[in-house]
Scaffold this motif. Sequence first.
Motif, PDB file in Angstrom:
ATOM      1  N   UNK A 184    -105.688  10.583 -59.301  1.00  0.00           N
ATOM      2  CA  UNK A 184    -106.369  10.208 -60.537  1.00  0.00           C
ATOM      3  C   UNK A 184    -106.676  11.445 -61.382  1.00  0.00           C
ATOM      4  N   UNK A 185    -107.031  12.548 -60.738  1.00  0.00           N
ATOM      5  CA  UNK A 185    -107.276  13.784 -61.487  1.00  0.00           C
ATOM      6  C   UNK A 185    -105.999  14.280 -62.157  1.00  0.00           C
ATOM      7  N   UNK A 186    -104.862  14.122 -61.488  1.00  0.00           N
ATOM      8  CA  UNK A 186    -103.600  14.510 -62.117  1.00  0.00           C
ATOM      9  C   UNK A 186    -103.278  13.609 -63.299  1.00  0.00           C
ATOM     10  N   UNK A 187    -103.561  12.311 -63.170  1.00  0.00           N
ATOM     11  CA  UNK A 187    -103.345  11.400 -64.296  1.00  0.00           C
ATOM     12  C   UNK A 187    -104.255  11.752 -65.465  1.00  0.00           C
ATOM     13  N   UNK A 188    -105.469  12.192 -65.166  1.00  0.00           N
ATOM     14  CA  UNK A 188    -106.383  12.628 -66.229  1.00  0.00           C
ATOM     15  C   UNK A 188    -105.787  13.809 -66.990  1.00  0.00           C
ATOM     16  N   UNK A 189    -105.178  14.739 -66.261  1.00  0.00           N
ATOM     17  CA  UNK A 189    -104.547  15.887 -66.916  1.00  0.00           C
ATOM     18  C   UNK A 189    -103.415  15.429 -67.830  1.00  0.00           C
ATOM     19  N   UNK A 190    -102.568  14.520 -67.322  1.00  0.00           N
ATOM     20  CA  UNK A 190    -101.435  14.022 -68.123  1.00  0.00           C
ATOM     21  C   UNK A 190    -101.950  13.374 -69.406  1.00  0.00           C
ATOM     22  N   UNK A 191    -102.959  12.534 -69.273  1.00  0.00           N
ATOM     23  CA  UNK A 191    -103.501  11.839 -70.429  1.00  0.00           C
ATOM     24  C   UNK A 191    -104.086  12.814 -71.446  1.00  0.00           C
ATOM     25  N   UNK A 192    -104.881  13.779 -70.958  1.00  0.00           N
ATOM     26  CA  UNK A 192    -105.545  14.708 -71.868  1.00  0.00           C
ATOM     27  C   UNK A 192    -104.559  15.668 -72.522  1.00  0.00           C
ATOM     28  N   UNK A 193    -103.546  16.098 -71.773  1.00  0.00           N
ATOM     29  CA  UNK A 193    -102.522  16.958 -72.391  1.00  0.00           C
ATOM     30  C   UNK A 193    -101.851  16.231 -73.547  1.00  0.00           C
ATOM     31  N   UNK A 194    -101.447  14.989 -73.304  1.00  0.00           N
ATOM     32  CA  UNK A 194    -100.770  14.226 -74.342  1.00  0.00           C
ATOM     33  C   UNK A 194    -101.657  13.970 -75.537  1.00  0.00           C
ATOM     34  N   UNK A 195    -102.909  13.611 -75.281  1.00  0.00           N
ATOM     35  CA  UNK A 195    -103.822  13.306 -76.371  1.00  0.00           C
ATOM     36  C   UNK A 195    -104.106  14.537 -77.221  1.00  0.00           C
ATOM     37  N   UNK A 196    -104.433  15.653 -76.559  1.00  0.00           N
ATOM     38  CA  UNK A 196    -104.766  16.863 -77.318  1.00  0.00           C
ATOM     39  C   UNK A 196    -103.543  17.426 -78.028  1.00  0.00           C
ATOM     40  N   UNK A 197    -102.351  17.280 -77.433  1.00  0.00           N
ATOM     41  CA  UNK A 197    -101.131  17.703 -78.131  1.00  0.00           C
ATOM     42  C   UNK A 197    -100.936  16.877 -79.395  1.00  0.00           C
ATOM     43  N   UNK A 198    -101.209  15.592 -79.326  1.00  0.00           N
ATOM     44  CA  UNK A 198    -101.100  14.732 -80.508  1.00  0.00           C
ATOM     45  C   UNK A 198    -102.120  15.113 -81.569  1.00  0.00           C
ATOM     46  N   UNK A 199    -103.311  15.479 -81.137  1.00  0.00           N
ATOM     47  CA  UNK A 199    -104.357  15.913 -82.075  1.00  0.00           C
ATOM     48  C   UNK A 199    -103.910  17.151 -82.818  1.00  0.00           C
ATOM     49  N   UNK A 200    -103.363  18.115 -82.084  1.00  0.00           N
ATOM     50  CA  UNK A 200    -102.894  19.354 -82.711  1.00  0.00           C
ATOM     51  C   UNK A 200    -101.762  19.074 -83.680  1.00  0.00           C
ATOM     52  N   UNK A 201    -100.843  18.187 -83.300  1.00  0.00           N
ATOM     53  CA  UNK A 201     -99.675  17.884 -84.136  1.00  0.00           C
ATOM     54  C   UNK A 201    -100.057  17.209 -85.439  1.00  0.00           C
ATOM     55  N   UNK A 202    -101.067  16.342 -85.407  1.00  0.00           N
ATOM     56  CA  UNK A 202    -101.408  15.610 -86.625  1.00  0.00           C
ATOM     57  C   UNK A 202    -102.237  16.426 -87.607  1.00  0.00           C
ATOM     58  N   UNK A 203    -102.746  17.576 -87.163  1.00  0.00           N
ATOM     59  CA  UNK A 203    -103.438  18.482 -88.068  1.00  0.00           C
ATOM     60  C   UNK A 203    -104.932  18.231 -88.168  1.00  0.00           C
ATOM     61  N   UNK A 204    -105.652  19.126 -88.859  1.00  0.00           N
ATOM     62  CA  UNK A 204    -107.115  19.101 -88.856  1.00  0.00           C
ATOM     63  C   UNK A 204    -107.746  18.027 -89.724  1.00  0.00           C
ATOM     64  N   UNK A 205    -107.004  17.416 -90.610  1.00  0.00           N
ATOM     65  CA  UNK A 205    -107.612  16.514 -91.589  1.00  0.00           C
ATOM     66  C   UNK A 205    -107.309  15.039 -91.307  1.00  0.00           C
ATOM     67  N   UNK A 206    -106.780  14.726 -90.126  1.00  0.00           N
ATOM     68  CA  UNK A 206    -106.420  13.335 -89.849  1.00  0.00           C
ATOM     69  C   UNK A 206    -107.083  12.871 -88.564  1.00  0.00           C
TER      70      UNK A 206
END
Length: 221
Positions: A199-221
């Motif tokens: 479950x801790x590994x799944x948490x890492x996978x989820x958070x990596x994907x989410x934060x990568x998406x946050x970075x990709x969409x930029x600061x104003x979205x």
Amino acid sequence: MAEPTAGLDGVDGLEGGAPLRRRPQQARSRARLARVLQAAERVLVAEGVEALTTTRVAAEAKVSIGSLYQYLPDRDAIIDALAAGYFTKLESVMDGFAESAAAQRWEDPVGVLVDAFAALYRSEHGFRALWFGSGLTERTRAADREHKRRMADGLRRVLLALGVADGEALVRACHAAVLAADALSQEAFRRDAEGDAGLLEEAKVMLRGYLAAVVERGPDR
């Protein structure tokens, strides 16, 4: 089981946090309060939240009820004080990561953070006993919400140090990431005292994907 520590060797973590009846000024009084909190944690770990009565804690700390009442008037105050100490320790660890992130330049910051806080969960027996019990006070729950906002700000500072653009979207995203990570971590340690590795590994996978998406969409979205 290792001796619980919970960062309660001192009482600095209670400043502005737990509802002490009065705050100790002298070193001797501060040491006495620290001893009381360490005793309270031993009772919590060994016997559960329900055992955290003022009488039981005073007996464990080998102090009079009157001495305990000077600072902690009831069981709720004991719970709030323990929680304040745990929050301070967790936030101190996050602050350390925020300070070192730029110099370290981790390849996998999510993995570093999840592993570090999982290690804290393993060592902080009192934290787990408090959170997995049924005795949290409304004051502690409110303090926990503020604690998570401070942890989210720490995560934001880590990401800024790694070159992520700031903005309101990043503030929201970090808060969401902390809430998700906390929920998954708690479930992992409910399942297994060492933390459910899968479950801790799944948490890492989820958070990596989410934060990568946050970075990709930029600061104003």
